[in-house]
Design a protein around this motif. Structure first.
Motif, PDB file in Angstrom:
ATOM      1  N   SER A 127       0.735  -1.087   0.176  1.00  0.00           N
ATOM      2  CA  SER A 127       0.083   0.004   0.006  1.00  0.00           C
ATOM      3  C   SER A 127       0.856   1.408   0.078  1.00  0.00           C
ATOM      4  O   SER A 127       0.751   2.189   0.815  1.00  0.00           O
ATOM      5  CB  SER A 127      -1.095  -0.039   1.195  1.00  0.00           C
ATOM      6  OG  SER A 127      -1.685  -1.006   1.325  1.00  0.00           O
ATOM      7  N   GLN A 139      -7.709  -3.947  -2.870  1.00  0.00           N
ATOM      8  CA  GLN A 139      -8.446  -3.695  -3.926  1.00  0.00           C
ATOM      9  C   GLN A 139      -9.513  -2.680  -3.177  1.00  0.00           C
ATOM     10  O   GLN A 139     -10.187  -1.901  -3.848  1.00  0.00           O
ATOM     11  CB  GLN A 139      -9.296  -4.777  -4.312  1.00  0.00           C
ATOM     12  CG  GLN A 139     -10.501  -4.624  -5.117  1.00  0.00           C
ATOM     13  CD  GLN A 139     -11.759  -4.948  -4.517  1.00  0.00           C
ATOM     14  OE1 GLN A 139     -11.932  -5.416  -3.567  1.00  0.00           O
ATOM     15  NE2 GLN A 139     -12.904  -4.249  -4.993  1.00  0.00           N
ATOM     16  N   ARG A 140      -9.570  -2.500  -1.857  1.00  0.00           N
ATOM     17  CA  ARG A 140     -10.652  -1.463  -1.319  1.00  0.00           C
ATOM     18  C   ARG A 140      -9.775  -0.258  -0.700  1.00  0.00           C
ATOM     19  O   ARG A 140     -10.139   0.520  -0.037  1.00  0.00           O
ATOM     20  CB  ARG A 140     -11.458  -2.239  -0.239  1.00  0.00           C
ATOM     21  CG  ARG A 140     -12.160  -3.569  -0.773  1.00  0.00           C
ATOM     22  CD  ARG A 140     -12.850  -4.071   0.384  1.00  0.00           C
ATOM     23  NE  ARG A 140     -14.074  -2.995   1.037  1.00  0.00           N
ATOM     24  CZ  ARG A 140     -14.157  -2.970   2.221  1.00  0.00           C
ATOM     25  NH1 ARG A 140     -13.340  -3.454   3.131  1.00  0.00           N
ATOM     26  NH2 ARG A 140     -15.124  -1.951   2.596  1.00  0.00           N
ATOM     27  N   ASP A 141      -8.535  -0.016  -1.258  1.00  0.00           N
ATOM     28  CA  ASP A 141      -7.823   1.066  -0.571  1.00  0.00           C
ATOM     29  C   ASP A 141      -8.227   2.169  -1.368  1.00  0.00           C
ATOM     30  O   ASP A 141      -7.902   2.691  -2.441  1.00  0.00           O
ATOM     31  CB  ASP A 141      -6.121   0.654  -0.738  1.00  0.00           C
ATOM     32  CG  ASP A 141      -5.265   1.726  -0.073  1.00  0.00           C
ATOM     33  OD1 ASP A 141      -5.950   2.650   0.485  1.00  0.00           O
ATOM     34  OD2 ASP A 141      -4.085   1.309  -0.108  1.00  0.00           O
ATOM     35  N   HIS A 189      -6.623   3.182  -9.276  1.00  0.00           N
ATOM     36  CA  HIS A 189      -7.120   1.836  -9.537  1.00  0.00           C
ATOM     37  C   HIS A 189      -6.041   0.758 -10.119  1.00  0.00           C
ATOM     38  O   HIS A 189      -5.099   1.394 -10.734  1.00  0.00           O
ATOM     39  CB  HIS A 189      -8.352   2.001 -10.785  1.00  0.00           C
ATOM     40  CG  HIS A 189      -9.247   0.913 -10.846  1.00  0.00           C
ATOM     41  ND1 HIS A 189      -8.745  -0.337 -11.704  1.00  0.00           N
ATOM     42  CD2 HIS A 189     -10.208   0.441 -10.294  1.00  0.00           C
ATOM     43  CE1 HIS A 189      -9.621  -1.251 -11.850  1.00  0.00           C
ATOM     44  NE2 HIS A 189     -10.812  -0.792 -10.994  1.00  0.00           N
ATOM     45  N   ALA A 190      -6.196  -0.391 -10.014  1.00  0.00           N
ATOM     46  CA  ALA A 190      -5.271  -1.200 -10.666  1.00  0.00           C
ATOM     47  C   ALA A 190      -4.873  -1.218 -12.045  1.00  0.00           C
ATOM     48  O   ALA A 190      -3.787  -1.492 -12.223  1.00  0.00           O
ATOM     49  CB  ALA A 190      -5.795  -2.996 -10.338  1.00  0.00           C
ATOM     50  N   HIS A 191      -5.810  -0.902 -12.699  1.00  0.00           N
ATOM     51  CA  HIS A 191      -5.712  -0.755 -14.376  1.00  0.00           C
ATOM     52  C   HIS A 191      -4.680   0.685 -14.383  1.00  0.00           C
ATOM     53  O   HIS A 191      -3.810   0.622 -15.316  1.00  0.00           O
ATOM     54  CB  HIS A 191      -7.053  -0.448 -15.054  1.00  0.00           C
ATOM     55  CG  HIS A 191      -8.000  -1.448 -14.964  1.00  0.00           C
ATOM     56  ND1 HIS A 191      -7.680  -2.804 -15.476  1.00  0.00           N
ATOM     57  CD2 HIS A 191      -9.126  -1.721 -14.342  1.00  0.00           C
ATOM     58  CE1 HIS A 191      -8.628  -3.486 -15.222  1.00  0.00           C
ATOM     59  NE2 HIS A 191      -9.492  -3.032 -14.628  1.00  0.00           N
ATOM     60  N   MET A 204      -2.464  -7.540  -6.529  1.00  0.00           N
ATOM     61  CA  MET A 204      -3.539  -7.021  -5.847  1.00  0.00           C
ATOM     62  C   MET A 204      -4.230  -7.969  -4.989  1.00  0.00           C
ATOM     63  O   MET A 204      -4.555  -9.302  -5.378  1.00  0.00           O
ATOM     64  CB  MET A 204      -4.701  -6.691  -7.264  1.00  0.00           C
ATOM     65  CG  MET A 204      -5.986  -6.075  -6.312  1.00  0.00           C
ATOM     66  SD  MET A 204      -5.995  -4.517  -5.773  1.00  0.00           S
ATOM     67  CE  MET A 204      -5.617  -3.428  -7.122  1.00  0.00           C
ATOM     68  N   GLU A 236      -7.906  -8.914  -3.131  1.00  0.00           N
ATOM     69  CA  GLU A 236      -9.121  -8.418  -2.860  1.00  0.00           C
ATOM     70  C   GLU A 236      -9.670  -8.392  -1.649  1.00  0.00           C
ATOM     71  O   GLU A 236      -9.066  -9.354  -0.586  1.00  0.00           O
ATOM     72  CB  GLU A 236     -10.118  -9.483  -3.693  1.00  0.00           C
ATOM     73  CG  GLU A 236      -9.959  -9.185  -5.236  1.00  0.00           C
ATOM     74  CD  GLU A 236     -11.166 -10.068  -6.075  1.00  0.00           C
ATOM     75  OE1 GLU A 236     -11.663 -10.848  -5.378  1.00  0.00           O
ATOM     76  OE2 GLU A 236     -11.166  -9.583  -7.020  1.00  0.00           O
ATOM     77  N   LEU A 279      -5.961 -13.351  -4.513  1.00  0.00           N
ATOM     78  CA  LEU A 279      -5.062 -12.368  -4.985  1.00  0.00           C
ATOM     79  C   LEU A 279      -4.698 -12.372  -6.512  1.00  0.00           C
ATOM     80  O   LEU A 279      -5.061 -13.724  -6.869  1.00  0.00           O
ATOM     81  CB  LEU A 279      -4.036 -12.179  -4.223  1.00  0.00           C
ATOM     82  CG  LEU A 279      -3.025 -13.720  -3.998  1.00  0.00           C
ATOM     83  CD1 LEU A 279      -2.029 -13.810  -5.001  1.00  0.00           C
ATOM     84  CD2 LEU A 279      -2.362 -13.631  -2.656  1.00  0.00           C
ATOM     85  N   TYR A 280      -4.314 -11.720  -7.120  1.00  0.00           N
ATOM     86  CA  TYR A 280      -3.882 -12.034  -8.529  1.00  0.00           C
ATOM     87  C   TYR A 280      -2.944 -11.014  -9.046  1.00  0.00           C
ATOM     88  O   TYR A 280      -2.850  -9.748  -8.403  1.00  0.00           O
ATOM     89  CB  TYR A 280      -5.146 -11.870  -9.285  1.00  0.00           C
ATOM     90  CG  TYR A 280      -6.066 -10.610  -9.620  1.00  0.00           C
ATOM     91  CD1 TYR A 280      -5.474  -9.352 -10.202  1.00  0.00           C
ATOM     92  CD2 TYR A 280      -6.968 -10.474  -8.468  1.00  0.00           C
ATOM     93  CE1 TYR A 280      -6.313  -8.346 -10.227  1.00  0.00           C
ATOM     94  CE2 TYR A 280      -7.767  -9.276  -8.547  1.00  0.00           C
ATOM     95  CZ  TYR A 280      -7.369  -8.105  -9.434  1.00  0.00           C
ATOM     96  OH  TYR A 280      -8.100  -6.978  -9.246  1.00  0.00           O
ATOM     97  N   VAL A 322      -1.054  -8.291 -11.230  1.00  0.00           N
ATOM     98  CA  VAL A 322      -1.440  -6.936 -11.709  1.00  0.00           C
ATOM     99  C   VAL A 322      -0.456  -6.504 -13.052  1.00  0.00           C
ATOM    100  O   VAL A 322      -0.759  -6.193 -14.004  1.00  0.00           O
ATOM    101  CB  VAL A 322      -1.746  -5.736 -11.031  1.00  0.00           C
ATOM    102  CG1 VAL A 322      -2.022  -4.470 -12.016  1.00  0.00           C
ATOM    103  CG2 VAL A 322      -2.934  -5.812  -9.948  1.00  0.00           C
TER     104      VAL A 322
END
Length: 302
Positions: free
Chosen positions: A146, A219-221, A226-228, A245, A247, A286-287, A289
């Motif tokens: 983060s 993901q909720r930070d 945004h991840a993209h 990332m 979730e 998680l995945y 990015v």
């Protein structure tokens, strides 16, 4: 003839907390006339690798303990309160990113550590990035959880709004850890540290790093784009950065999701594929990015 001036006598030993906050050993040391509180693996690890955890803005290392404790038997683990934070003494020159990077180096020197993996959260991430920029021979790998600072957290009112949005997304027990630390840190220190944090060129320095670097995002930070957008920015240059990332997580992942974060760090340290644990609840996964061109490829677990 005047009598010689007596040598200064050491003060009484510093008191440790009444109740240990974790299974890590709690200790004091003194660096440049400042008392520094830290926690350390209670037993030597068979793995010679050292891992030091670097806390975030206005906080002590206490909220990092859930993750650090899970890794303390595998790596020789340190969790210091940097000067000016938590239980450690204050120094006037310890409220900008370069000074805190130097303080981290001084702590490792004091402990006789030649090289370490640094794990940071929030403000701890630019501190680690600056450490890698200034002292590249002293860092093995970097784990940035983060990352905070830069344009996305400016101006102060926007950062405060983001923090307000994040608070209800964190575990309730986080407040019992964070609030006393923020009160101790104080408003003047907060203003000065915020200016340094938001002016630091974190992204530029991150993409310039030449060591394996793991970035873990919640993901909720609300404090991060945004991840993209992260993938778009990270793809602008070939790098050594792996972005993951998680979730269901917000900003204080080290505190809220220690099992998942420790899992990711272990796999990163051994260059294993970043995979979900089937035992995790359905709302947590998680995945990847982004995987930089120069990041070590994942090796087979066989």
């Amino acid at each position: 003839m005047s009598s010689p001036t007596p040598a200064p006598q050491p003060g009484p030993p510093k008191k440790l907390p009444r109740r240990p906050a974790s299974s890590l050993a709690e200790k004091w040391t003194r660096i440049d006339d400042v008392d520094v509180f830290y926690r350390e693996s209670p037993r030597p690890s068979r793995d010679p690798r050292v891992m030091a955890h670097v806390h975030g803005f206005g906080l002590s290392g206490r909220y990092l303990l859930p993750t650090a404790e899970m890794l303390a038997d595998e790596f020789h683990t340190y969790v210091p309160d940097l000067p000016g934070f938590g239980r450690s003494g204050k120094r006037r020159d310890m409220l900008d990113i370069p000074d805190l990077a130097r303080a981290t180096l001084d702590f490792l020197d004091d402990r006789g550590v030649e090289k370490a993996t640094l794990v940071g959260n929030s403000m701890g991430c630019p501190v680690i990035i600056e450490f890698a920029h200034r002292y590249p021979d002293r860092i093995d790998r970097a784990v940035l959880v983060s990352p905070a600072g830069g344009l996305f957290n400016q101006p102060l009112r926007r950062a405060m709004r983001q923090l307000t949005q994040d608070a209800p997304r964190e575990p309730v027990r986080m407040a019992r850890v964070a609030v006393p630390d923020y009160v101790r840190f104080g408003v003047p220190s907060t203003m000065r540290m915020f200016r340094s944090l938001t002016q630091y060129p974190s992204l530029q320095r991150l993409l310039e790093m030449r060591l394996p670097t793991l970035v873990v995002l919640g993901q909720r930070d609300p404090l991060l784009p945004h991840a993209h957008r992260v993938d778009e920015i990270a793809s602008q240059t070939d790098s050594h950065v792996l972005v993951v990332m998680l979730e269901g997580a917000a900003h204080a992942i080290n505190f809220s999701h220690p099992g998942q974060l420790a899992h990711v760090i272990r796999h990163f340290m051994d260059d294993l594929p970043i995979e979900n644990d089937p035992a995790w609840p359905g709302h947590v996964r998680l995945y990847e990015v982004h995987r930089g061109k120069h990041h070590p490829p994942a090796r087979s677990q066989d």
